[in-house]
Design an enzyme around this catalytic site. Structure first.
Site, mmCIF file in Angstrom:
data_model
loop_
_atom_site.group_PDB
_atom_site.id
_atom_site.type_symbol
_atom_site.label_atom_id
_atom_site.label_comp_id
_atom_site.label_asym_id
_atom_site.label_seq_id
_atom_site.Cartn_x
_atom_site.Cartn_y
_atom_site.Cartn_z
ATOM 1 N N CYS A 173 -8.549 4.753 5.203
ATOM 2 C CA CYS A 173 -9.417 5.507 6.187
ATOM 3 C C CYS A 173 -8.411 5.696 7.422
ATOM 4 O O CYS A 173 -7.557 5.159 7.779
ATOM 5 C CB CYS A 173 -10.584 4.864 6.494
ATOM 6 N N HIS A 218 9.066 3.668 1.120
ATOM 7 C CA HIS A 218 7.965 3.367 0.463
ATOM 8 C C HIS A 218 7.919 2.208 -0.532
ATOM 9 O O HIS A 218 6.912 1.717 -0.783
ATOM 10 C CB HIS A 218 7.290 4.534 -0.461
#
Ligand code: GLN
Ligand code: ZN
Length: 781
Positions: free
Chosen positions: A543, A721
């Site tokens: 979120c 990443h």
């Protein structure tokens, strides 16, 4: 009588219950049944919260993503997970998140750390022998929600598996919910997916439609009357085959024994209005926030039997709706249309936080201007009553709403004459460097004395447990500002020492003191507010909590200078000042609806410009201004790109280009698809741009080559990443490829993005190899 209905509800939970339930299940700390039970609890609560509406969405709940749900509903699983013997939900998460050979999840977190999802494909570990690659992830239209991209090939076939949807429908019906199942439409579903073999996705439509027809039969058999089918693709530019696909699809589905409400949102129908109005469905929903002007022309096109649903409450922002203004506009339409008029939020409420009532720290005045999902539903109920029973029935509520709207409109917290005057004074000269790049570059070189292939990083170093702990203790008041500052300074010193040891050329302070690259600046600017629970789903369990830009923006005092000055005091090597750019601040915030985005952006640009100039005055010779979200802000319609890019670039130029020639401006962007916006990127005129390229094997530098991009470039050589550590040889090889496309004297060597989500033990060897690679390149130059 006007029907009131909702298009979708946030599923994450007011307290992010779903996030925590998912993460605990993924860690093996709770069972599948416990997760399912939490899902059922949330659905029940959310349906209860929508009580009083005439139609309530069902099927909008998802354990990860509604597009991935659709792929499973249609039996379109990627080849790599077909035939999986285990649990179906587990298989679903395998596609959502990937699975490494060891059984753990393969997906690393995005570089935004505290939660900014980026528009690029999401992080994936390289596929391993028994591992499963996660589905690719990308932005859902122009929102910051990310979906799992459906995968197709020429021989994709579909097989309906409605078990999940029907179970939720049965659950809703058992609870007396006035259920309106929500489906992603077939045309949008094909359009937002990817043909892995580059075949024509539209050729699959004929195979796809029977699955939809079958599904509608099943829903009808449950007694469903209305089904909402989302086709947001209709607000984008469509070429003829895609327009035709809409006709083909809905002509085939027209015999279905349910009524279809075709839902469009996020923009304007424009030239697709005729098409949308004349598809053989029972009703059409349009986004009357974005396309209010389109409503009357649409009405003239709409066949007389059709329902028109107007989205009159914004599902994309957190502002209270001006209910009186809506009624003034809608009442005559209600007169004219009678039963055929429905009203709703403009789009699913997925994109707003759940409940304003939870906020304890917002001041009462600001709070009185806002509405989150639950408050928006209250507004909807109120509008419904006013339309059915007359405004008198809700007089007091309308008066309170009008008072809040007026208060906000005239508030001195919103309107700062000095800021407006400064914006009015902006002229082209403000964004203009003193000299062109060709003249500045030698001045910068003389001052900075960098070697060829200079090395640097993108800004952040690992956010260690120690950093997070110091921050939470400071926020909780357990340590004072002095202790917090000492803790952060110690981290900065550590970063500087490590970088010196590594032999990097342009150092950074490491951003230890920043929780988040937007929040950190927003907290120090006037005109910004922060919520405690204003979470919005970005992807899966992730979120974001966008700050609220509510007023004219000003900068009461310098925001970064002391930290950078401290870092510079520790070393003779240049420290790069680090700022977040205005376009990114704007695109990752909830912004004002009472002035154009461009105006808010110019205000941000002026504030950041002051910071840039203060850094320069403090002796900082290299300043990086991150614009990670510039591309994200591109409008859905190509026709609007030019206008957006013009003001976005103007704002960057305003914040960056007030410096002297010898000061070197860097910018950073977390992606590398620049083909279609190359002129704008060049127009920013940053001396150096660092971008994300390592995973594309430098091919994405082609855009820079073709454009003959004139300034310096740092193509990322280290995929941050992934936990993998790139070897020196690999980095050298990548840089050689880069040098085939961009003159070597204009190349920098740096990672793809910031390192805050990584561990020091990963970062150090990776950067060591990077520096070694730069030395090898220099030796061979
Ligand atoms: N300077 C920021 C960092 O290194 C940039 C992050 C980003 O571009 N998302 O963390
Ligand atoms: Zn980045």
């Amino acid at each position: 009588m006007t029907t009131i209905h909702n298009l979708g509800f946030p599923r994450i939970g007011a307290r992010r219950e779903l996030k925590f339930a998912l993460e605990s299940y993924w860690k093996g700390e709770s069972t599948r049944d416990e997760l399912q039970a939490e899902g059922a609890r949330l659905r029940q609560r959310h349906w209860q919260e929508q009580a009083g509406l005439d139609l309530v969405p069902v099927g909008d709940f998802s354990f990860y993503d509604q597009v991935l749900d659709t792929s499973f509903l249609l039996g379109n699983l990627p080849q790599r997970v077909r035939g999986f013997q285990g649990d179906a939900l587990d298989n679903y998460f395998r596609v959502a998140r990937g699975r490494s050979a060891q059984g753990g999840q393969a997906q690393a977190s995005c570089c935004g750390g505290a939660g900014h999802g980026h528009g690029h494909d999401h992080a994936q570990a390289p596929s391993q022998a028994e591992g499963v690659k996660a589905g690719e992830m990308t932005k859902w239209f122009d929102t910051n929600y990310h979906y799992i991209v459906p995968e197709f090939t020429a021989d994709t076939r579909f097989a309906l598996d409605a078990s999940r949807l029907l179970a939720q429908l049965d659950e809703a019906l058992a609870q007396g919910v006035k259920a309106k199942p929500v489906l992603l439409g077939p045309v949008t579903y094909l359009a937002i997916g990817k043909a892995k073999d580059h075949s024509d996705r539209l050729a699959l439509l004929a195979h796809l439609l029977p699955a939809y027809a079958q599904l509608l039969e099943l829903l009808a058999a449950r007694g469903v009357q209305w089904v909402q089918i989302d086709e947001p693709l209709l607000v984008t530019e469509l070429d003829a085959p895609w327009q035709h696909a809409f006709n083909e699809a809905y002509h085939q589905l027209k015999t279905a024994p349910v009524k279809i409400l075709l839902a469009t949102y996020f923009g304007q129908l424009q030239e697709n209005a005729w098409l949308a109005a004349n598809l053989p469905v029972a009703g059409l929903h349009i986004d009357a926030i974005n396309d209010r002007e389109g409503v009357l022309p649409l009405l003239n096109l709409l066949p007389a039997h059709k329902v028109l649903s107007l989205g009159v409450i914004s599902g994309r922002n957190i502002w209270k709706t001006d209910l009186t203004a809506v009624l003034d506009w809608v009442e005559p339409l209600a007169q004219r249309l009678g039963q055929r008029l429905w009203i709703a939020p403009s789009c699913s409420l997925l994109h707003v936080p759940v409940d304003l009532a939870q906020e304890q720290r917002l001041d009462a005045e600001l709070q009185s201007w806002l509405a989150f999902a639950l408050q928006k539903l209250d507004e909807l109920r109120l509008l419904g009553r006013a339309l059915r029973e007359g405004r008198e029935a809700v007089q007091a509520e309308l008066a309170a709403n009008a008072a809040a709207i007026t208060a906000r409109r005239i508030s001195l917290r919103v309107h700062n004459p000095a800021v407006k005057a400064a914006v009015a004074r902006i002229d082209a000269a403000l964004g203009q460097r003193a000299s062109p790049y060709g003249e500045r570059a030698p001045r910068q070189a003389a001052w900075l004395r960098l070697p060829p292939f200079p090395t640097t990083t993108i800004g952040s170093f690992p956010q260690t447990a120690g950093i997070r702990q110091a921050r939470s203790e400071f926020k909780a008041g357990r340590i004072d500002a002095g202790a917090y500052q000492r803790a952060m300074r110690a981290e900065i010193e550590r970063s500087v020492r490590e970088q010196e040891q590594l032999g990097l050329d342009v150092l950074v302070h490491g951003e230890a003191e920043r929780n988040d690259m937007v929040e950190y600046f927003g907290e120090q600017l006037d005109g910004y507010a922060f919520t405690e629970f204003g979470w919005v789903q970005s992807y899966g369990s992730r979120c974001v909590k966008p700050p609220i830009l509510f007023g004219d923006i000003s900068r009461p005092r310098a925001m970064t200078v002391e930290w950078i000055r401290y870092a510079q005091s520790l070393t003779d090597r240049p420290i790069k000042g680090m700022l977040t750019g205005p376009v990114t601040l704007l695109n990752w915030s909830f912004v004002r609806d009472d002035q154009p985005r461009a105006v808010s952006c110019r205000q941000l640009a002026l504030a950041i410009r002051q910071e840039t100039l203060d850094l320069e005055a403090a002796g900082v010779g290299v300043i990086q201004i991150d614009e990670a979200a510039l591309r994200e802000g591109l409008p859905l319609r190509r026709a609007q790109w030019k206008a957006y890019l013009e003001w976005a670039v103007e704002c960057f130029r305003i914040c960056a280009n007030g410096v002297q020639d010898r000061t070197q401006i860097h910018t950073h962007m977390c992606y590398s698809e620049f083909n279609d916006i190359m002129a704008s990127i060049a127009g920013m005129d940053a001396d150096v741009i660092t971008i994300e390229t390592s995973r594309s094997d430098m091919e994405l530098l082609d855009a820079f080559e073709h454009f003959q991009y004139p300034n310096e470039i740092g193509p990322g050589v280290y995929d941050i990443h992934s936990p993998n550590i790139p070897s020196e040889a690999h980095i050298v090889q990548l840089m050689r490829k880069a040098a085939e496309r961009v003159p070597a004297q204009r190349l920098w060597v740096n990672p793809d993005c910031g390192l805050k989500t990584r561990q020091w033990q990963e970062v150090l060897p990776a950067l060591r190899n990077m520096v070694a690679a730069a030395k090898t390149l220099r030796a061979q130059a």
